[in-house]
Design an enzyme around this catalytic site. Structure first.
Site, PDB file in Angstrom:
ATOM      1  N   GLU A  47       5.312  29.978  45.228  1.00 17.82           N
ATOM      2  CA  GLU A  47       4.494  29.664  44.045  1.00 17.82           C
ATOM      3  C   GLU A  47       4.108  30.968  43.347  1.00 17.82           C
ATOM      4  O   GLU A  47       3.706  31.934  43.995  1.00 17.82           O
ATOM      5  CB  GLU A  47       3.214  28.927  44.460  1.00 17.82           C
ATOM      6  CG  GLU A  47       2.282  28.681  43.276  1.00 17.82           C
ATOM      7  CD  GLU A  47       0.943  28.052  43.669  1.00 17.82           C
ATOM      8  OE1 GLU A  47       0.959  26.932  44.206  1.00 17.82           O
ATOM      9  OE2 GLU A  47      -0.098  28.688  43.442  1.00 17.82           O
TER      10      GLU A  47
ATOM     11  N   ASP B  47      -8.599  20.357  37.838  1.00 16.91           N
ATOM     12  CA  ASP B  47     -10.061  20.328  37.982  1.00 16.91           C
ATOM     13  C   ASP B  47     -10.715  20.133  36.631  1.00 16.91           C
ATOM     14  O   ASP B  47     -10.349  20.789  35.661  1.00 16.91           O
ATOM     15  CB  ASP B  47     -10.550  21.635  38.614  1.00 16.91           C
ATOM     16  CG  ASP B  47     -10.262  21.650  40.100  1.00 16.91           C
ATOM     17  OD1 ASP B  47     -10.435  20.585  40.728  1.00 16.91           O
ATOM     18  OD2 ASP B  47      -9.842  22.696  40.612  1.00 16.91           O
TER      19      ASP B  47
ATOM     20  N   GLN C 172      -2.595  22.049  50.067  1.00 17.18           N
ATOM     21  CA  GLN C 172      -3.551  23.130  49.838  1.00 17.18           C
ATOM     22  C   GLN C 172      -3.393  24.122  50.990  1.00 17.18           C
ATOM     23  O   GLN C 172      -2.996  23.737  52.097  1.00 17.18           O
ATOM     24  CB  GLN C 172      -4.970  22.517  49.825  1.00 17.18           C
ATOM     25  CG  GLN C 172      -6.094  23.491  49.651  1.00 17.18           C
ATOM     26  CD  GLN C 172      -5.985  24.195  48.311  1.00 17.18           C
ATOM     27  OE1 GLN C 172      -5.145  25.078  48.167  1.00 17.18           O
ATOM     28  NE2 GLN C 172      -6.816  23.826  47.364  1.00 17.18           N
TER      29      GLN C 172
HETATM   30  P1  FAD Z   1      -5.919  13.514  42.673  1.00 14.86           P
HETATM   31  O1  FAD Z   1      -4.898  13.169  43.670  1.00 14.86           O
HETATM   32  O2  FAD Z   1      -5.952  12.660  41.481  1.00 14.86           O
HETATM   33  O3  FAD Z   1      -7.298  13.420  43.444  1.00 14.86           O
HETATM   34  C1  FAD Z   1      -8.273  14.381  43.508  1.00 14.86           C
HETATM   35  C2  FAD Z   1      -9.493  13.828  44.196  1.00 14.86           C
HETATM   36  O4  FAD Z   1     -10.138  12.953  43.299  1.00 14.86           O
HETATM   37  C3  FAD Z   1      -9.223  12.984  45.419  1.00 14.86           C
HETATM   38  O5  FAD Z   1      -9.078  13.696  46.621  1.00 14.86           O
HETATM   39  C4  FAD Z   1     -10.453  12.118  45.420  1.00 14.86           C
HETATM   40  O6  FAD Z   1     -11.521  12.806  45.973  1.00 14.86           O
HETATM   41  C5  FAD Z   1     -10.628  11.855  43.979  1.00 14.86           C
HETATM   42  N1  FAD Z   1      -9.877  10.660  43.571  1.00 14.86           N
HETATM   43  C6  FAD Z   1      -8.645  10.598  43.039  1.00 14.86           C
HETATM   44  N2  FAD Z   1      -8.281   9.326  42.821  1.00 14.86           N
HETATM   45  C7  FAD Z   1      -9.314   8.570  43.189  1.00 14.86           C
HETATM   46  C8  FAD Z   1      -9.549   7.195  43.173  1.00 14.86           C
HETATM   47  N3  FAD Z   1      -8.640   6.319  42.718  1.00 14.86           N
HETATM   48  N4  FAD Z   1     -10.726   6.765  43.638  1.00 14.86           N
HETATM   49  C9  FAD Z   1     -11.629   7.615  44.088  1.00 14.86           C
HETATM   50  N5  FAD Z   1     -11.474   8.960  44.120  1.00 14.86           N
HETATM   51  C10 FAD Z   1     -10.331   9.420  43.685  1.00 14.86           C
HETATM   52  N6  FAD Z   1      -4.902  22.937  39.656  1.00 14.86           N
HETATM   53  C11 FAD Z   1      -4.564  23.393  38.420  1.00 14.86           C
HETATM   54  O7  FAD Z   1      -5.370  23.295  37.501  1.00 14.86           O
HETATM   55  N7  FAD Z   1      -3.337  23.950  38.170  1.00 14.86           N
HETATM   56  C12 FAD Z   1      -2.385  24.074  39.135  1.00 14.86           C
HETATM   57  O8  FAD Z   1      -1.294  24.571  38.873  1.00 14.86           O
HETATM   58  C13 FAD Z   1      -2.711  23.612  40.461  1.00 14.86           C
HETATM   59  N8  FAD Z   1      -1.806  23.683  41.458  1.00 14.86           N
HETATM   60  C14 FAD Z   1      -2.117  23.165  42.687  1.00 14.86           C
HETATM   61  C15 FAD Z   1      -1.128  23.189  43.691  1.00 14.86           C
HETATM   62  C16 FAD Z   1      -1.407  22.665  44.946  1.00 14.86           C
HETATM   63  C17 FAD Z   1      -0.318  22.675  46.016  1.00 14.86           C
HETATM   64  C18 FAD Z   1      -2.692  22.121  45.228  1.00 14.86           C
HETATM   65  C19 FAD Z   1      -3.004  21.582  46.590  1.00 14.86           C
HETATM   66  C20 FAD Z   1      -3.666  22.088  44.247  1.00 14.86           C
HETATM   67  C21 FAD Z   1      -3.395  22.602  42.965  1.00 14.86           C
HETATM   68  N9  FAD Z   1      -4.337  22.570  41.927  1.00 14.86           N
HETATM   69  C22 FAD Z   1      -4.003  23.041  40.675  1.00 14.86           C
HETATM   70  C23 FAD Z   1      -5.688  22.054  42.164  1.00 14.86           C
HETATM   71  C24 FAD Z   1      -5.821  20.559  41.846  1.00 14.86           C
HETATM   72  O9  FAD Z   1      -5.529  20.300  40.500  1.00 14.86           O
HETATM   73  C25 FAD Z   1      -7.271  20.170  42.149  1.00 14.86           C
HETATM   74  O10 FAD Z   1      -7.501  20.239  43.543  1.00 14.86           O
HETATM   75  C26 FAD Z   1      -7.709  18.834  41.611  1.00 14.86           C
HETATM   76  O11 FAD Z   1      -9.119  18.690  41.797  1.00 14.86           O
HETATM   77  C27 FAD Z   1      -7.095  17.659  42.336  1.00 14.86           C
HETATM   78  O12 FAD Z   1      -5.842  17.450  41.958  1.00 14.86           O
HETATM   79  P2  FAD Z   1      -4.966  16.272  42.652  1.00 14.86           P
HETATM   80  O13 FAD Z   1      -3.673  16.345  42.003  1.00 14.86           O
HETATM   81  O14 FAD Z   1      -5.003  16.337  44.106  1.00 14.86           O
HETATM   82  O15 FAD Z   1      -5.814  14.994  42.168  1.00 14.86           O
END
Ligand code: FAD
Length: 281
Positions: free
Chosen positions: A8, A100, A171
């Site tokens: 990455e 986020d 993560q």
């Molecule tokens: P989601 O899967 O939608 O969920 C996030 C959280 O929201 C869940 O764990 C839960 O607590 C809650 N949630 C989701 N759906 C529901 C539901 N239906 N009901 C209740 N609660 C729910 N961020 C960036 O801005 N740019 C990047 O390039 C980036 N790269 C990343 C790469 C990796 C490998 C990882 C692990 C994270 C990365 N992030 C990045 C951070 C990520 O965008 C944040 O952690 C964000 O808060 C969650 O994204 P997600 O795709 O897991 O969201």
């Protein structure tokens, strides 16, 4: 060691960093990763810089570029336009993320936009019916900071799989058991997609503290003490590389299907980790 691996990078924060990043990408590419991912600033803050970086990988290396995309705060039309733009640049692999919300945003407000979760974003990309697209999603072995329970993290991963995700990238974490116990709970709950562990070799105390703060991960006390005791930056780097190598060995022994290395826009450290992994233990 023949385990698949990937890297990455993040887009350059200043135009003057671009040339160095291009050199780093070329050096990473020569190691033969399956893909190189490029992060994306939530709310589109790095849209052009991310796309430029993905184009560079596509045009100047033999490695597949994988685009992180976030949906937080976006309408469906905006997301579709973004995906169109990436497809036009021949980007075929995506990491579908929610991103986020802006700091201080009210979680009850409509800041999330039309596409509220990563699972919905996977669905939106899959609606195109293009079977050649590869879609990855994020997974959180130690729980997402907003999650209510370990089982909710797995339920959300199941929803991403059901929407059409092909694999997950985790993560970062610091103990192999964090990943291995998450993997076994996920499998028991019906997650069948590969889950690639995300590993960040951390080569300085200040970086470790920063990473722990932004990810909400628990501070790894052994690593913190070892970095603190390192008499020089070179020693600290040796400590960080050794910790990552040991972690990777345990992950591979425990059944990880590959290794995703957070390169921090530097090739030396992650390539050193791979070189040491190829040496006899
Ligand atoms: P989601 O899967 O939608 O969920 C996030 C959280 O929201 C869940 O764990 C839960 O607590 C809650 N949630 C989701 N759906 C529901 C539901 N239906 N009901 C209740 N609660 C729910 N961020 C960036 O801005 N740019 C990047 O390039 C980036 N790269 C990343 C790469 C990796 C490998 C990882 C692990 C994270 C990365 N992030 C990045 C951070 C990520 O965008 C944040 O952690 C964000 O808060 C969650 O994204 P997600 O795709 O897991 O969201």
């Amino acid at each position: 060691m023949t385990i698949p691996f990937s890297f990455e990078v993040y887009p350059p924060r200043k135009p003057e960093h671009q040339a160095a990043l291009h050199e780093t990408i070329q050096k990473l590419a020569t190691a033969g990763p399956d893909f190189i991912t490029v992060t994306y600033g939530a709310n589109g803050s790095s849209r052009d810089a991310s796309l430029d970086c993905l184009r560079f990988i596509r045009e100047h290396t033999d490695v597949a570029p994988l685009a992180h995309v976030t949906c937080v705060g976006s309408t469906r039309d905006e997301m579709n336009a973004l995906i169109d733009e990436f497809l036009a640049a021949d980007i075929r692999m995506f990491l579908a993320l929610r991103g986020d919300p802006p700091e201080g945003a009210d979680p009850q407000s409509d800041y999330l936009g039309d596409v509220k979760t990563a699972a919905e974003l996977v669905h939106l990309i899959r609606e195109r019916g293009d079977n050649d697209l590869s879609i990855a999603v994020a997974a959180f072995p130690n729980g997402h900071p907003m999650s209510t329970s370990p089982s909710s993290d797995i339920d959300i991963l199941l929803a991403k799989q059901a929407a059409g995700a092909e694999f997950a990238i985790t993560q970062l974490f610091f103990n192999a058991t964090d990943y291995l116990s998450f993997l076994s709970s996920a499998r028991a709950a019906g997650v069948t997609i590969p889950i690639l562990p995300g590993i960040m070799p951390v080569t300085s105390l200040s970086r470790l503290r920063h990473i722990v703060e932004i990810t909400g991960e628990r501070m790894p006390r052994d690593l913190e003490a070892a970095l603190e005791a390192a008499p020089s930056p070179a020693h600290a780097r040796t400590v960080g590389v050794a910790q990552a190598v040991e972690l990777c060995r345990q992950l591979v022994a425990g059944g990880a299907p590959g290794l995703h290395l957070y390169a921090f826009n530097e090739h030396e450290t992650v390539l050193e980790v791979l070189a040491q992994l190829n040496e006899p233990a």
